[in-house]
Design a protein around this motif. Structure first.
Motif, PDB file in Angstrom:
ATOM      1  N   TRP A  77      15.927  -3.993  -5.887  1.00 16.14           N
ATOM      2  CA  TRP A  77      15.380  -3.782  -4.552  1.00 16.14           C
ATOM      3  C   TRP A  77      13.861  -3.834  -4.523  1.00 16.14           C
ATOM      4  CZ3 TRP A  77      17.892  -4.304  -0.266  1.00 16.14           C
ATOM      5  CH2 TRP A  77      19.267  -4.108  -0.237  1.00 16.14           C
ATOM      6  N   LEU A  78      13.207  -3.668  -5.667  1.00 18.49           N
ATOM      7  CA  LEU A  78      11.749  -3.676  -5.718  1.00 18.49           C
ATOM      8  C   LEU A  78      11.194  -5.027  -6.161  1.00 18.49           C
ATOM      9  CD1 LEU A  78      11.097  -0.186  -7.337  1.00 18.49           C
ATOM     10  CD2 LEU A  78      11.330  -0.784  -4.926  1.00 18.49           C
ATOM     11  N   VAL A  79      12.028  -6.062  -6.187  1.00 20.34           N
ATOM     12  CA  VAL A  79      11.570  -7.352  -6.690  1.00 20.34           C
ATOM     13  C   VAL A  79      10.545  -7.977  -5.752  1.00 20.34           C
ATOM     14  CG1 VAL A  79      13.406  -8.683  -5.583  1.00 20.34           C
ATOM     15  CG2 VAL A  79      12.372  -9.527  -7.688  1.00 20.34           C
ATOM     16  N   ASP A  80      10.610  -7.687  -4.454  1.00 20.52           N
ATOM     17  CA  ASP A  80       9.669  -8.283  -3.499  1.00 20.52           C
ATOM     18  C   ASP A  80       8.278  -7.679  -3.587  1.00 20.52           C
ATOM     19  OD1 ASP A  80      11.652  -9.924  -2.540  1.00 20.52           O
ATOM     20  OD2 ASP A  80      12.285  -8.506  -0.978  1.00 20.52           O
ATOM     21  N   ALA A  81       8.133  -6.550  -4.273  1.00 20.91           N
ATOM     22  CA  ALA A  81       6.831  -5.890  -4.360  1.00 20.91           C
ATOM     23  C   ALA A  81       6.127  -6.139  -5.676  1.00 20.91           C
ATOM     24  CB  ALA A  81       6.995  -4.384  -4.152  1.00 20.91           C
ATOM     25  N   ARG A  82       6.683  -6.936  -6.544  1.00 21.76           N
ATOM     26  CA  ARG A  82       6.106  -7.080  -7.882  1.00 21.76           C
ATOM     27  C   ARG A  82       4.801  -7.856  -7.873  1.00 21.76           C
ATOM     28  NH1 ARG A  82      11.372  -8.563 -11.559  1.00 21.76           N
ATOM     29  NH2 ARG A  82      12.470  -6.589 -11.316  1.00 21.76           N
ATOM     30  N   ASP A  83       4.735  -8.897  -7.074  1.00 22.90           N
ATOM     31  CA  ASP A  83       3.550  -9.746  -7.100  1.00 22.90           C
ATOM     32  C   ASP A  83       2.501  -9.316  -6.084  1.00 22.90           C
ATOM     33  OD1 ASP A  83       5.109 -10.327  -4.955  1.00 22.90           O
ATOM     34  OD2 ASP A  83       4.858 -12.507  -5.068  1.00 22.90           O
ATOM     35  N   LYS A  84       2.667  -8.129  -5.492  1.00 18.21           N
ATOM     36  CA  LYS A  84       1.716  -7.636  -4.497  1.00 18.21           C
ATOM     37  C   LYS A  84       0.651  -6.779  -5.171  1.00 18.21           C
ATOM     38  CE  LYS A  84       4.133  -9.266  -0.989  1.00 18.21           C
ATOM     39  NZ  LYS A  84       5.242  -9.840  -1.748  1.00 18.21           N
ATOM     40  N   PRO A  85      -0.504  -6.592  -4.517  1.00 21.48           N
ATOM     41  CA  PRO A  85      -1.498  -5.640  -5.031  1.00 21.48           C
ATOM     42  C   PRO A  85      -0.921  -4.242  -5.144  1.00 21.48           C
ATOM     43  CG  PRO A  85      -2.457  -7.055  -3.348  1.00 21.48           C
ATOM     44  CD  PRO A  85      -0.986  -7.331  -3.343  1.00 21.48           C
ATOM     45  N   ILE A  86      -1.576  -3.390  -5.917  1.00 21.65           N
ATOM     46  CA  ILE A  86      -0.991  -2.111  -6.288  1.00 21.65           C
ATOM     47  C   ILE A  86      -0.720  -1.227  -5.076  1.00 21.65           C
ATOM     48  CG2 ILE A  86      -3.312  -1.214  -6.777  1.00 21.65           C
ATOM     49  CD1 ILE A  86       0.039  -0.175  -8.431  1.00 21.65           C
ATOM     50  N   ILE A  87      -1.650  -1.181  -4.099  1.00 24.69           N
ATOM     51  CA  ILE A  87      -1.452  -0.307  -2.947  1.00 24.69           C
ATOM     52  C   ILE A  87      -0.316  -0.830  -2.074  1.00 24.69           C
ATOM     53  CG2 ILE A  87      -2.527   0.533  -0.816  1.00 24.69           C
ATOM     54  CD1 ILE A  87      -5.109   0.805  -2.271  1.00 24.69           C
ATOM     55  N   ILE A  88      -0.261  -2.137  -1.872  1.00 23.62           N
ATOM     56  CA  ILE A  88       0.825  -2.717  -1.081  1.00 23.62           C
ATOM     57  C   ILE A  88       2.162  -2.508  -1.789  1.00 23.62           C
ATOM     58  CG2 ILE A  88       1.710  -4.855  -0.087  1.00 23.62           C
ATOM     59  CD1 ILE A  88      -1.118  -5.812   0.215  1.00 23.62           C
ATOM     60  N   ALA A  89       2.177  -2.634  -3.105  1.00 28.52           N
ATOM     61  CA  ALA A  89       3.416  -2.420  -3.852  1.00 28.52           C
ATOM     62  C   ALA A  89       3.882  -0.971  -3.742  1.00 28.52           C
ATOM     63  CB  ALA A  89       3.215  -2.804  -5.320  1.00 28.52           C
ATOM     64  N   LEU A  90       2.951  -0.035  -3.835  1.00 27.65           N
ATOM     65  CA  LEU A  90       3.312   1.380  -3.703  1.00 27.65           C
ATOM     66  C   LEU A  90       3.785   1.703  -2.289  1.00 27.65           C
ATOM     67  CD1 LEU A  90       0.480   3.073  -5.783  1.00 27.65           C
ATOM     68  CD2 LEU A  90       2.861   2.732  -6.438  1.00 27.65           C
ATOM     69  N   GLU A  91       3.183   1.065  -1.290  1.00 32.98           N
ATOM     70  CA  GLU A  91       3.649   1.265   0.080  1.00 32.98           C
ATOM     71  C   GLU A  91       5.068   0.734   0.262  1.00 32.98           C
ATOM     72  OE1 GLU A  91       2.180   2.494   3.368  1.00 32.98           O
ATOM     73  OE2 GLU A  91       1.769   3.719   1.606  1.00 32.98           O
ATOM     74  N   TYR A  92       5.371  -0.366  -0.383  1.00 38.69           N
ATOM     75  CA  TYR A  92       6.725  -0.926  -0.317  1.00 38.69           C
ATOM     76  C   TYR A  92       7.736   0.041  -0.936  1.00 38.69           C
ATOM     77  CZ  TYR A  92      10.505  -4.352  -0.750  1.00 38.69           C
ATOM     78  OH  TYR A  92      11.701  -5.011  -0.655  1.00 38.69           O
ATOM     79  N   VAL A  93       7.382   0.620  -2.067  1.00 38.10           N
ATOM     80  CA  VAL A  93       8.272   1.584  -2.723  1.00 38.10           C
ATOM     81  C   VAL A  93       8.455   2.823  -1.857  1.00 38.10           C
ATOM     82  CG1 VAL A  93       8.571   3.044  -4.757  1.00 38.10           C
ATOM     83  CG2 VAL A  93       7.668   0.730  -5.008  1.00 38.10           C
ATOM     84  N   ARG A  94       7.371   3.298  -1.263  1.00 38.05           N
ATOM     85  CA  ARG A  94       7.447   4.502  -0.419  1.00 38.05           C
ATOM     86  C   ARG A  94       8.356   4.267   0.787  1.00 38.05           C
ATOM     87  NH1 ARG A  94       5.284   6.360   4.106  1.00 38.05           N
ATOM     88  NH2 ARG A  94       4.148   4.406   4.387  1.00 38.05           N
ATOM     89  N   GLU A  95       8.204   3.128   1.446  1.00 38.96           N
ATOM     90  CA  GLU A  95       9.035   2.842   2.618  1.00 38.96           C
ATOM     91  C   GLU A  95      10.499   2.649   2.224  1.00 38.96           C
ATOM     92  OE1 GLU A  95       7.316  -0.485   4.549  1.00 38.96           O
ATOM     93  OE2 GLU A  95       5.543   0.611   5.255  1.00 38.96           O
ATOM     94  N   TYR A  96      10.723   2.026   1.066  1.00 35.65           N
ATOM     95  CA  TYR A  96      12.110   1.840   0.612  1.00 35.65           C
ATOM     96  C   TYR A  96      12.776   3.187   0.341  1.00 35.65           C
ATOM     97  CZ  TYR A  96      15.886   1.186  -2.733  1.00 35.65           C
ATOM     98  OH  TYR A  96      17.089   1.275  -3.395  1.00 35.65           O
ATOM     99  N   LEU A  97      12.056   4.100  -0.308  1.00 41.24           N
ATOM    100  CA  LEU A  97      12.631   5.412  -0.596  1.00 41.24           C
ATOM    101  C   LEU A  97      12.850   6.217   0.681  1.00 41.24           C
ATOM    102  CD1 LEU A  97      10.645   6.395  -3.814  1.00 41.24           C
ATOM    103  CD2 LEU A  97      12.981   5.548  -3.637  1.00 41.24           C
ATOM    104  N   MET A  98      11.976   6.050   1.663  1.00 48.01           N
ATOM    105  CA  MET A  98      12.182   6.715   2.953  1.00 48.01           C
ATOM    106  C   MET A  98      13.497   6.274   3.581  1.00 48.01           C
ATOM    107  SD  MET A  98       8.437   6.752   4.803  1.00 48.01           S
ATOM    108  CE  MET A  98       9.198   7.264   6.331  1.00 48.01           C
ATOM    109  N   LYS A  99      13.729   4.963   3.617  1.00 52.50           N
ATOM    110  CA  LYS A  99      14.961   4.441   4.213  1.00 52.50           C
ATOM    111  C   LYS A  99      16.187   4.852   3.400  1.00 52.50           C
ATOM    112  CE  LYS A  99      13.270   0.252   4.248  1.00 52.50           C
ATOM    113  NZ  LYS A  99      13.149  -1.222   4.426  1.00 52.50           N
TER     114      LYS A  99
END
Length: 321
Positions: A77-99
């Motif tokens: 589920w985190l494959v789409d955030a791998r190539d993003k900058p660190i803050i954007i990647a962490l935001e992706y993880v945070r939103e995924y865990l919220m959902k």
């Protein structure tokens, strides 16, 4: 092991050794592997069984999982955030865990059972198997449970143990324990376990209960404002990103797959079903699926396909004539 001894036969021998819950069962599986291939047996014998064989597990983990599939699910589920900058990647993880937390809380709210959905489905299979066993009471808190093919184990309610060790390792009462509970509930004059008997679900470990699942997801992740509303920092200098070395070719996004995963992937990128015994959902027999079933059922697609195949063959012959 797959590099040196590949094939379905070696895989079956390996899983027979790994999934055995008792030491005698493990030794019999290892002896069968030794008769099949001595070199492969020596390779596995050099690895401590406590690292890969369920028969030597202590039961501290209270689980039947032998693989790292749970980590792979999160990794997928985190494959789409791998190539993003660190803050954007962490935001992706945070939103995924919220959902994810909200979705699990919704399932907990709609569930009126004592166990989690996965444990309930698994326990229903165990209860069906328990109905085929016979139970003998010893006059104390120990029961002898007999099954087919000479199966005979002892269930001790005083120590919460079964000779097959599945109850100890997994945390869910095995079919022998459930059969003994059925016998105990049917005979009120017997000396039962130290506490109240109740339903068999009450004897499942607390990690599989719905209340534990709810408590795990009680901690929510709060939303935050966007970057445009962040307060400005008074740092007198600008932090620059490190220099990035751009390598030749297109950068890889997907993770590196293991040797076994590569062998199980077909040309279209999906998992191959080669070597897997298919089970029909209509007649419950192995060797075919619902689409090719000829034993009746709800669909009947197998019969239609055979008639269409025969008519198409005759039409082709007529056209050739």
């Amino acid at each position: 092991m797959k590099k040196n001894w590949n094939g379905k036969a070696y895989k079956n021998h390996l899983w027979s050794c790994a999934t055995a819950t008792t030491v005698p069962e493990f030794e019999r599986a290892m002896l069968a592997l030794k008769e099949f291939n001595k070199d492969c047996y020596k390779y596995l014998a050099d690895i401590p069984p406590s690292q890969w064989a369920r028969s030597h597990f202590t039961g501290r983990a209270v689980t039947d999982i032998l693989l790292n599939n749970m980590c792979e699910v999160l990794n997928r589920w985190l494959v789409d955030a791998r190539d993003k900058p660190i803050i954007i990647a962490l935001e992706y993880v945070r939103e995924y865990l919220m959902k994810r937390i909200v979705n699990v809380l919704g399932k907990c709210k709609n569930s009126d059972q004592l166990l989690t959905p996965y444990a309930t489905k698994q326990f229903e299979v165990i209860k069906k198997e328990a109905s085929k066993l016979t139970v003998l009471w010893s006059g104390s808190q120990q029961y002898q449970v007999n099954g087919p093919y000479g199966e005979q184990v002892v269930v001790d309610f005083g120590n919460r143990e079964c000779a097959c060790r599945k109850w100890e390792i997994i945390g869910i009462p095995c079919k022998h324990v459930v059969a003994a509970l059925y016998n105990l509930n049917a005979n009120d004059d017997q000396v039962g376990p130290p506490d109240e008997v109740g339903a068999p679900e009450h004897w499942v470990h607390s990690v599989y209960k719905i209340d534990t699942w709810k408590n795990t997801y009680t901690f929510t992740i709060n939303p935050i404002n966007g970057r445009s509303m962040w307060p400005k920092s008074n740092v007198p200098y600008t932090l620059m990103p490190p220099k990035k070395i751009v390598r030749a070719g297109r950068p890889k996004k997907n993770r590196r797959k293991g040797l076994q995963e590569k062998d199980n992937i077909s040309k279209d990128g999906r998992l191959s079903k080669k070597g897997i015994s298919m089970q029909c959902s209509n007649c419950k027999e192995f060797g075919h699926n619902k689409r090719g079933c000829t034993n009746g059922g709800t669909s009947g697609t197998g019969k239609k396909r055979t008639r269409n195949a025969s008519t198409s063959g005759t039409s082709k012959k007529k056209s050739k004539k």
